[in-house]
Design an enzyme around this catalytic site. Structure first.
Site: not given
Ligand code: GRF
Length: 228
Positions: A25, A78, A105-106, A122, A158
């Site tokens: 997070g 899902r 996955i959504l 991402h 993505d």
């Molecule tokens: C980040 O690198 C984000 O780009 C990817 O997952 C990671 C999450 O990190 N989707 P955090 O939980 O926000 O620290």
């Protein structure tokens, strides 16, 4: 104007944001920190994790933001899991969904419901390196610039119109971890900046691209050439 009177911008209603997480997070934290400023055009009204042990839940608690676990293992599949998340988000009037390290996955249904209103961060310069292990793949491919992207969420993993990107130079001696640390720092700057643009209604989706109202882009080249 009378001193202390809110300006038109700060008086505008803030967009209600729900953040979905699965782990650490740190991007959630960046969004919480940005939204702590009352002039930021979005407020985080709900954090949902699919894992009860996600460290990000404590960050939400610390910030006084409502948070809950919707455990994907409690659902048949899902579609049912995603429907439960949509119900929780709708119950508190969420207008924008921000994925922040959400590792599920959504479903098509969920992506359709939040089309144009769901963003993701991402760790690569999309469309390069969608999926996992982006830093190791960037090193293996020998790219000199790597980075991160914030984009609207499309149906493929993505995919979706890109809102903003930040580039990070790759050093010869980078490891996936050392590169990840610099990209993560870039994510923490980029994600709140993109959410701000989206929440203030400045981002228009045009097919697979976005147009940003009033955007002034730097004209200079960004080199990644090591200097001795
Ligand atoms: C980040 O690198 C984000 O780009 C990817 O997952 C990671 C999450 O990190 N989707 P955090 O939980 O926000 O620290």
């Amino acid at each position: 104007m009378v001193a202390g009177e809110p300006t038109i911008a700060s008086a505008a209603r803030r967009k209600r944001v729900g953040v979905l997480i699965s782990g650490r997070g740190s991007n959630l934290q960046a969004l919480l920190d940005a939204a702590a400023d009352p002039t930021f055009p979005a407020e985080i009204v709900l954090v949902i994790s699919n894992r009860s042990d996600a460290a990000g839940l404590a960050r939400a608690a610390e910030a006084g933001v409502p948070h809950l676990t919707v455990d994907h293992r409690d659902f048949q599949g899902r579609v049912d899991f995603d429907a439960a998340m949509t119900a929780a988000l709708e119950e508190v009037g969420v207008e924008i969904v921000a994925l922040a390290g959400f590792m599920r996955i959504l479903s098509t249904e969920f992506v359709d419901r939040w089309q144009g209103a769901m963003i993701n961060v991402h760790p690569s310069l999309l469309p390069l390196f969608p999926g996992l292990d982006t830093h190791a793949r960037a090193i293996a491919e020998g790219v000199r610039l790597h980075g991160c992207s914030v984009h609207f969420v499309g149906h493929d993993v993505d995919s979706g119109p890109i809102i903003g990107q930040a580039a990070v130079a790759v050093a010869d001696n980078d490891t996936p971890d050392s590169l990840a640390a610099r990209v993560l720092a870039a994510e923490h700057g980029l994600y709140p900046a993109c959410l701000k643009l989206v929440a203030s209604g400045k981002v228009r989706i045009q097919g697979n691209r976005t147009e940003i109202e009033g955007a002034v882009v730097p004209r200079e080249c960004l080199f990644s050439l090591p200097t001795a």
